[in-house]
Design an enzyme around this catalytic site. Structure first.
Site, PDB file in Angstrom:
ATOM      1  N   LYS A  54       0.685  -1.206   0.144  1.00 54.65           N
ATOM      2  CA  LYS A  54      -0.099   0.070  -0.087  1.00 54.65           C
ATOM      3  C   LYS A  54       0.927   1.216   0.003  1.00 54.65           C
ATOM      4  CE  LYS A  54      -3.835  -2.163   2.302  1.00 54.65           C
ATOM      5  NZ  LYS A  54      -4.488  -2.497   3.479  1.00 54.65           N
ATOM      6  N   GLN A  98      -4.715  -1.326   9.629  1.00 52.59           N
ATOM      7  CA  GLN A  98      -4.638  -2.531   9.115  1.00 52.59           C
ATOM      8  C   GLN A  98      -5.384  -3.512  10.147  1.00 52.59           C
ATOM      9  OE1 GLN A  98      -3.478  -3.246   6.014  1.00 52.59           O
ATOM     10  NE2 GLN A  98      -4.578  -5.153   6.359  1.00 52.59           N
ATOM     11  N   ASP A 121     -11.425   3.121   4.287  1.00 44.54           N
ATOM     12  CA  ASP A 121     -11.602   1.737   4.326  1.00 44.54           C
ATOM     13  C   ASP A 121     -13.329   1.607   4.223  1.00 44.54           C
ATOM     14  OD1 ASP A 121      -9.990  -0.225   3.890  1.00 44.54           O
ATOM     15  OD2 ASP A 121      -9.520  -0.346   6.020  1.00 44.54           O
TER      16      ASP A 121
END
Ligand code: NAD
Length: 300
Positions: A54, A98, A121
């Protein structure tokens, strides 16, 4: 029928190029560099790989990438303090924590402490509610990538019968909302669904997000249907050498490809689209934060 292979790798490269173009315009015309902060708690090897890639791709499209690696025993208070700091940092437009988090941390509490406008997200309860009511939101990356591929392949998916296998908050449920938003007739199937084969056989679009290797056989697929395989499962592959593995999806690729009209491969289908959509969401968040028109085609 020989299925068209939906090339997620090539599509993701196009999305990233689009994102890079918007980043250049934001810098040149407005002096703004979109910034993405990724927070990793602990040392899960798979998470470390994701976070690294990422960060690399964020930099490649010209954005600012910030990584915060915290010890596995980090307290909830310290993690929340970091999120608060990032929420208030004007150079950060997207925040991603994460998952999974170590067991002592309350995932819901942590996710819901992110500023919803920076929640790239799309897991914050506000964004879930906005998506569910058809309002402008941050959309979870994996389902957004699936939707982009479906729109690209079909043009319109309005009126099609869609079956989503899996009801997770990360993939299944938001995927179903997005398909509904594009006027599909949507069925969500899950581990308690009776006659899954019959349910899937009705579908013009099948999205499999289960996490069970090759569980959908070709004879469940309606002739000509579009199959989007979200699953990522690692199997031993002794034929490739001792200790080697290979990735497979949730559908049995060969038999499904023989009946489908179009199918995403694993690897090289949904996977690459997920990070591309994370970058797309960060640019969208940056434009919204600065009162600028958001890029077309990069969100739902
Ligand atoms: P999850 O474990 O949270 O959810 C799995 C879902 O499958 C559950 O809702 C469950 O009801 C359903 N299920 C389980 N067994 C079933 C059965 N026999 N029949 C029908 N439904 C069944 O998983 P998730 O986070 O949604 O991920 C699903 C898969 O997608 C995993 O393989 C994961 O690795 C993969 N994934 C891929 C990406 C990507 O970028 N490509 C992103 C996220 C998840």
């Amino acid at each position: 029928m020989t299925a068209t292979i939906i090339d997620g790798k090539a599509f993701a490269a196009r999305v990233r190029a689009q994102v890079a173009g918007h980043v250049t315009r934001l810098k040149d015309d407005h002096g703004i560099t979109p910034g993405l902060a990724v927070v990793l708690v602990g040392e899960d090897p798979a998470s470390e790989v994701y976070v690294r890639s990422k960060g690399k791709m964020t930099v490649e499209v010209g954005m600012k990438s910030v990584e915060h690696k915290l010890e596995a025993d980090t307290s909830e208070a310290d993690l929340l303090a970091l999120i608060d700091q990032l929420n208030n940092d004007p150079e950060i437009h997207g925040i991603l924590v994460q998952l999974p988090l170590p067991k002592h941390l309350n995932e819901d509490l942590v996710i819901n402490s992110i500023d919803p406008a920076k929640d790239v997200d799309g897991f914050h309860i506000s964004n879930v509610g906005l998506l569910g009511t058809g309002q402008k939101s941050m959309v979870p990356c994996t389902p957004l990538g699936c939707l982009m591929m479906l729109r690209d392949h079909h043009g319109s998916i309005s009126g099609m019968d869609a079956v989503v296998i899996g009801r997770s908050n990360i993939v299944g449920k938001p995927m179903a909302q997005l398909l509904l938003g594009d006027s599909c007739t949507v069925t969500i199937a899950h581990s308690r669904t009776k006659d899954l084969a019959d349910v899937v056989r009705r579908a013009d679009i099948v999205v499999a997000a289960v996490g069970r290797p090759e569980m959908v056989p070709g004879d469940w697929i309606k002739e000509g249907a579009t199959v989007i395989d979200v699953g990522i499962n690692r199997l031993d592959a002794p034929e490739k050498g001792a200790g080697k593995t290979r990735l497979v999806g949730d559908v049995d690729y060969e038999s499904c490809a023989a009946r489908a009209g179009a199918i995403t491969p694993v690897p090289g289908g949904v996977g690459p689209m997920t990070i591309a959509c994370l970058l797309a969401n960060t640019v969208t968040a940056c434009c919204r934060a600065n009162g600028l028109d958001e890029p077309e085609g990069l969100t739902a």
